[in-house]
Structure formats: structure tokens, C-alpha cells
Design a protein around this motif. Structure first.
Motif, short mmCIF file in Angstrom:
data_model
loop_
_atom_site.label_atom_id
_atom_site.label_comp_id
_atom_site.label_asym_id
_atom_site.label_seq_id
_atom_site.Cartn_x
_atom_site.Cartn_y
_atom_site.Cartn_z
N UNK A 46 25.89 37.09 45.21
CA UNK A 46 24.59 37.75 45.09
C UNK A 46 23.74 37.61 46.35
N UNK A 47 23.97 36.52 47.09
CA UNK A 47 23.14 36.23 48.26
C UNK A 47 23.45 37.17 49.42
N UNK A 48 24.67 37.73 49.46
CA UNK A 48 25.09 38.52 50.62
C UNK A 48 24.12 39.66 50.92
N UNK A 49 23.62 40.32 49.89
CA UNK A 49 22.73 41.45 50.10
C UNK A 49 21.32 41.01 50.52
N UNK A 50 21.01 39.73 50.32
CA UNK A 50 19.67 39.22 50.64
C UNK A 50 19.60 38.59 52.02
N UNK A 51 20.71 38.54 52.76
CA UNK A 51 20.73 37.88 54.06
C UNK A 51 19.67 38.43 55.02
N UNK A 52 19.53 39.77 55.18
CA UNK A 52 18.48 40.27 56.08
C UNK A 52 17.08 39.82 55.65
N UNK A 168 27.49 40.63 41.39
CA UNK A 168 26.60 39.96 42.32
C UNK A 168 25.81 40.88 43.24
N UNK A 169 26.48 41.69 44.08
CA UNK A 169 25.74 42.56 45.00
C UNK A 169 24.79 43.52 44.30
N UNK A 170 25.24 44.12 43.19
CA UNK A 170 24.38 45.05 42.47
C UNK A 170 23.14 44.39 41.91
N UNK A 171 23.32 43.24 41.26
CA UNK A 171 22.18 42.52 40.69
C UNK A 171 21.25 42.03 41.80
N UNK A 172 21.86 41.55 42.89
CA UNK A 172 21.04 41.10 44.03
C UNK A 172 20.21 42.24 44.60
N UNK A 182 13.49 34.99 46.98
CA UNK A 182 13.36 33.71 46.27
C UNK A 182 13.83 33.83 44.82
N UNK A 183 13.59 34.99 44.23
CA UNK A 183 13.91 35.17 42.82
C UNK A 183 15.41 35.25 42.55
N UNK A 184 16.21 35.50 43.59
CA UNK A 184 17.66 35.46 43.43
C UNK A 184 18.11 34.09 42.95
N UNK A 185 17.41 33.06 43.42
CA UNK A 185 17.74 31.68 43.01
C UNK A 185 16.92 31.25 41.80
N UNK A 186 15.66 31.65 41.76
CA UNK A 186 14.78 31.20 40.68
C UNK A 186 15.18 31.75 39.32
N UNK A 187 15.90 32.89 39.30
CA UNK A 187 16.34 33.46 38.02
C UNK A 187 17.31 32.53 37.30
N UNK A 188 17.96 31.64 38.07
CA UNK A 188 18.88 30.68 37.46
C UNK A 188 18.17 29.59 36.66
N UNK A 189 16.90 29.34 37.02
CA UNK A 189 16.20 28.19 36.43
C UNK A 189 16.01 28.34 34.92
N UNK A 190 15.41 29.44 34.43
CA UNK A 190 15.27 29.55 32.96
C UNK A 190 16.63 29.62 32.24
N UNK A 191 17.61 30.31 32.84
CA UNK A 191 18.93 30.36 32.23
C UNK A 191 19.57 28.97 32.20
N UNK A 192 19.39 28.22 33.28
CA UNK A 192 19.92 26.87 33.33
C UNK A 192 19.29 25.97 32.29
N UNK A 193 17.98 26.09 32.10
CA UNK A 193 17.28 25.27 31.10
C UNK A 193 17.78 25.59 29.70
N UNK A 194 18.00 26.89 29.42
CA UNK A 194 18.54 27.29 28.11
C UNK A 194 19.92 26.67 27.90
#
Length: 492
Positions: A46-52, A168-172, A182-194
Motif C-alpha cells: 500500500x505504501x508504494x503509491x504514497x512514496x511521492x 494495496x495500491x488501489x486502497x492506497x 499518514x492515514x495509510x498507517x493510522x487506518x491500522x490502529x482501530x482495526x488492530x485494537x478490534x
């Protein structure tokens, strides 16, 4: 007799898994494992599309920003076997829970990333948590599900893996379009807590530990070195072939020292005697071939759709979603077949289907589209479901309960190696073939004649076909062994 054998095996694995789990808890466990597996795998792409955007936001070069991808993949690859060994000697479920917590904290740190150093640190923490979960996921599924349901369980888990690898690329792109990198990583936080909450509710509280064994820190150190050199070699393959050759030689030397260490160490990170088990060894080889070749399609299909067929981004995205949508149906069906019929035959049928799909990719030159692409995507997804589900089941059932962590970690490691080798080999073959046609070095597909793009694609897919045939040969020897065993029992 079969029912007794299944019952006996389940009794053994439930002791390893920490006690009896009700069917509801088993399937909730699978859903949690699958959801987290999806998060872990998708964070590799997912990060590949956010590199720029990351490079602009943190004022670093795009080449430096690529470290955000590489440190994650290197960290996972380097630590998988160590956490597989740790899971075999302690509690896999407890280790998975801690991995969930660490990955979620790493996601929070990465998303918070006010500096490039903070982001890289967060990605390293993510990699540690991801390797803890990936190393033990297959083993936990094998622990908690009886033998007659294991195929279905692993088939369903494969849905999450397939979705994570492809989405990954599409969602990113969607997140970047409407939110921040930043939200590419932060979206994991609520899912991780669940996931943490569900794990706390359903995972056994008092898990009987396995026989404690000392960790192979020497083997882990060699693995880290190999991972660093391996990713260095794959990243320089296209632009700096001389450096790649040197790094491959260095990797070979390190690998020899790693094998020598593992043979001498009493409790090795990777028990090399596993590879004397032909069922495990050949299934793992076949898995590696499928992982490598699957990334040929992942890399080249978007180029084909956008630069050869000139499809818009929206239509390209819709066509690329065909495979994961088919996987939603195909993987559970494949799991049911694996539970009811001969696993080796199903794995063989899946590999043959993948070979057929690869052959179709070779001869597909843009006529009559998009229907040929749709058909190929369906065939590819069906072959992946049949092969992958049967292959995972055979690998996990070919080892003892105490070796499941090691076996599952090795299987996950093959996926990471396949990702690196597949993308490197596909891009190198593709651009070298195009360079041969145009008469000069090429590192981009833009402004290249369509016929030359198709030539590069044909060459890459043809090599992929040869690799898959190698995987089929590895599987075929298993059929011969199985047939010999059946005949021997019949004679007795």
C-alpha cells in the motif's frame, strides 16, 4: 479408521493449542487471524503509491522514501524464522497477540511520523509485529482446526492473503486521494485494537507452553545479514547488474555459513532435517515457484492495461479487481475440495491451471480485449485457489505439531522471497527484452512502441511458464511417492 485418526490428531493439536475451542471460537479465531494477515500483507504494497507524497511531506528524496518499503520487507524476512522457532517453544497464540499489539503501535508511530526517522522507526516496529503474526498464523490455524476442516480454514485465510496482496495500491490510492499519507498507517490502529480485543476474548488465557528451547541468535544474525544482502541484490538488478552479481556472491557465502551454523547448533532456527521430508520440501519448492510467477502478473498487468490497451485508471482498477473477487468464492470451494479429496491431486490440478493461465498470457496480444484479460484473470484465480489451499494444507500437515511454527514461518518466508524475486525477475526480463528491441537501455515503459511492450511481456511470461513447469515437476514426484505408498499398503 479415518475418523479415529482425525480425532487423535485433533486431540494432539488442541493440547498444543492450549485447550479445546468451540466451533464458534475456532471460526472467530480464523477471522481475526485473516483480518490481521490482510493488514500485514497490504502494508507491504500500500505504501508504494504514497512514496511521492511521503517524500514531499518529509522533505526527502523519493529514493530515500523507498526505505519505508524496504525496511518493512527486510525486517519481516529476517525475523520470520526466529519467531517461528519461538512459537514452537512457547505459546503461538500469546506470541500472535503480542505481535498484534506491536504492529498496531508501529502503525501509530508510522502514522504520527513527524520526521523521516520516526517513520522509519515505526516501520521497523511494524515489521517486528508483522513477523511475529505471520510466523505463527498458519500454525495456529492447524492447531485449532481438526484435520477434516483444515483445508476450508486455510482456504478462507488465503482469501485475506490474496486481497492483501492485490488491494494495496488501489486502497492506497483512495486514501491518498481523500486523506493524507499518514492515514495509510493510522487506518491500522482501530482495526488492530478490534483484533486485540477479540483475541483477548477468545484466545485461551492459560496456554500450556511447549518445551522451552534456547533461541538460535546466531542463526537469526545470519538471517538478518542474508535479508539485507538479498534485498540489496534485488533492488540493484535492473540498473547496476555488476553490483547485483557481487551481492549475489556475498549472499551465497553468507548462506553457506548459515547452513553450517544450523547443522551444528543443537536447537537451530531452521531444522534442515525438515528438507529430508520430500512432502514438505517439494511442496515448499512448488509454493516458491507460484509466489515468484504470481508477481509477474501483478507487475505487468497494470502496464499492459494502461500502456498497451490505453485503458483509463478506473477501468484498469476494475479489471484488476476480478482476481480478488473470484478468490472470495474460489478459495472456500477449494478448501472444501481439499478436505474431501486427495490433496496432492488438487495441488497438481491447481498448478496445471496456473500453467494454462500463463500460456494464455503469453499468446494474449491485445486482440478482442477486455474479454481475454477477464478469462485469464478468472483462470489464474481458480488455479491459485486450488494450488495454494492444497499446498498450504500439505505443508502444515507434513510436519509434527512441534514443528508447525517453523513450517509456517518458512512458508511465509517463501512468500516474501517470491515477492522480491518475482518483481525483480519480471522487471529485469521485461525491460531487457524491450531494450533488445529498441536498441538502447530502458528502465521505463513510457513512450515505448506497443509491439515492443508486448515482446517484453511475452518474454517475461515465457520464463514464468518455465518456472511453473519446474513447480509441476516437484509436485509430480509427490504423486509418484503417494502412489507407491498406496500400492505398498494394497500389497500388504
Amino acid at each position: 479408521m479415518l475418523a479415529q485418526a482425525n480425532k487423535s490428531e485433533y486431540t494432539d493439536v488442541t493440547l498444543q493449542g492450549g485447550g479445546h475451542m468451540s466451533p464458534i471460537k475456532r471460526w472467530l479465531t480464523l477471522g481475526t487471524l485473516g483480518t490481521f494477515f490482510f493488514m500485514v500483507i497490504i502494508d507491504g504494497t500500500i505504501v508504494s503509491i504514497a512514496i511521492p507524497a511521503i517524500a514531499r511531506g518529509l522533505s526527502v528524496s523519493t529514493s530515500s522514501a523507498n526505505l519505508v518499503i524496504s525496511v518493512y520487507l527486510i525486517g519481516i524476512s529476517a525475523l520470520l524464522l526466529m519467531f517461528g522457532q519461538l512459537g514452537d517453544s512457547t505459546s503461538r497464540m500469546r506470541l500472535f497477540m503480542w505481535g498484534t499489539v506491536i504492529f498496531t503501535l508501529g502503525s501509530l508511530l508510522s502514522g504520527w511520523g513527524l520526521s523521516f526517522g520516526t517513520l522509519i522507526g515505526g516501520r521497523i516496529v511494524q515489521a517486528i509485529g508483522a513477523s511475529m503474526t505471520m510466523a505463527n498464523s498458519y500454525a495456529i490455524v492447524t492447531d485449532v482446526f481438526p484435520a477434516n476442516e483444515l483445508g476450508r480454514a486455510l482456504g478462507i485465510e488465503s482469501i485475506f492473503i490474496s486481497l492483501g496482496a492485490l488491494a494495496g495500491p488501489g486502497l492506497g490510492g483512495l486514501i491518498i486521494s481523500y486523506l493524507s499519507w499518514h492515514d495509510i498507517f493510522l487506518i491500522n490502529v482501530p482495526l488492530g485494537i478490534i483484533c486485540i480485543f477479540i483475541e483477548w476474548l477468545i484466545f485461551p488465557r492459560h496456554v500450556k507452553a511447549h518445551d522451552h528451547q534456547p533461541l538460535d541468535y546466531g542463526g537469526a544474525a545470519w538471517m538478518i545479514l542474508m535479508a539485507l544482502v538479498f534485498y540489496g541484490a534485488t533492488s540493484t538488478a535492473l540498473r547496476q547488474p555488476i553490483i547485483t552479481i557481487v551481492l549475489v556472491a556475498v549472499f551465497a557465502v553468507i548462506f553457506v555459513f548459515f547452513v553450517r551454523h544450523e547443522r551444528r547448533y543443537q536447537h537451530p532456527l531452521l531444522d534442515l532435517q525438515l528438507f529430508s521430508n520430500r512432502r514438505f520440501r517439494n511442496s515448499l519448492i512448488a509454493a516458491l515457484t507460484s509466489f515468484i510467477v504470481s508477481y509477474f502478473f501483478t507487475l505487468l498487468a497494470p502496464i499492459y492495461l494502461q500502456l498497451v490497451l490505453n485503458y483509463a485508471g478506473r477501468l484498469t482498477g476494475e479489471l484488476l479487481m476480478i482476481s480478488p473477487i473470484i478468490a472470495l468464492i474460489a478459495n472456500p470451494v477449494a478448501g472444501t475440495l481439499v478436505d474431501r479429496f486427495d490433496k496432492t491431486k488438487i495441488m497438481t490440478a491447481g498448478m496445471i491451471t496456473l500453467i494454462v493461465a500463463q500460456g494464455l498470457l503469453i499468446i494474449n496480444h491485445g486482440t478482442g480485449e477486455p474479454w481475454p484479460f477477464v478469462i485469464i484473470s478468472v483462470v489464474l484465480s481458480l488455479g491459485t485457489a486450488l494450488f495454494g489451499t492444497a499446498n498450504n494444507t500439505i505443508i502444515m500437515q507434513s510436519v509434527t505439531a512441534k514443528q508447525r511454527g517453523m513450517a509456517g514461518a518458512t512458508n511465509s518466508l517463501m512468500r516474501e522471497v517470491g515477492l522480491a524475486l518475482g518483481t525483480t525477475l519480471a522487471s529485469t526480463l521485461y525491460y531487457r527484452a524491450i531494450a533488445h528491441e529498441v536498441g538502447h537501455s530502458v528502465t521505463t515503459a513510457f513512450h515505448i512502441p506497443t509491439d515492443d511492450l508486448l515482446t517484453g511481456q511475452t518474454v517475461a511470461y515465457a520464463v514464468g511458464l518455465i518456472i511453473l513447469i519446474g513447480g509441476l515437476i516437484a509436485i509430480w514426484s509427490l504423486r509418484e511417492v503417494h502412489t507407491g505408498v498406496v500400492k505398498q499398503h494394497a500389497g500388504n
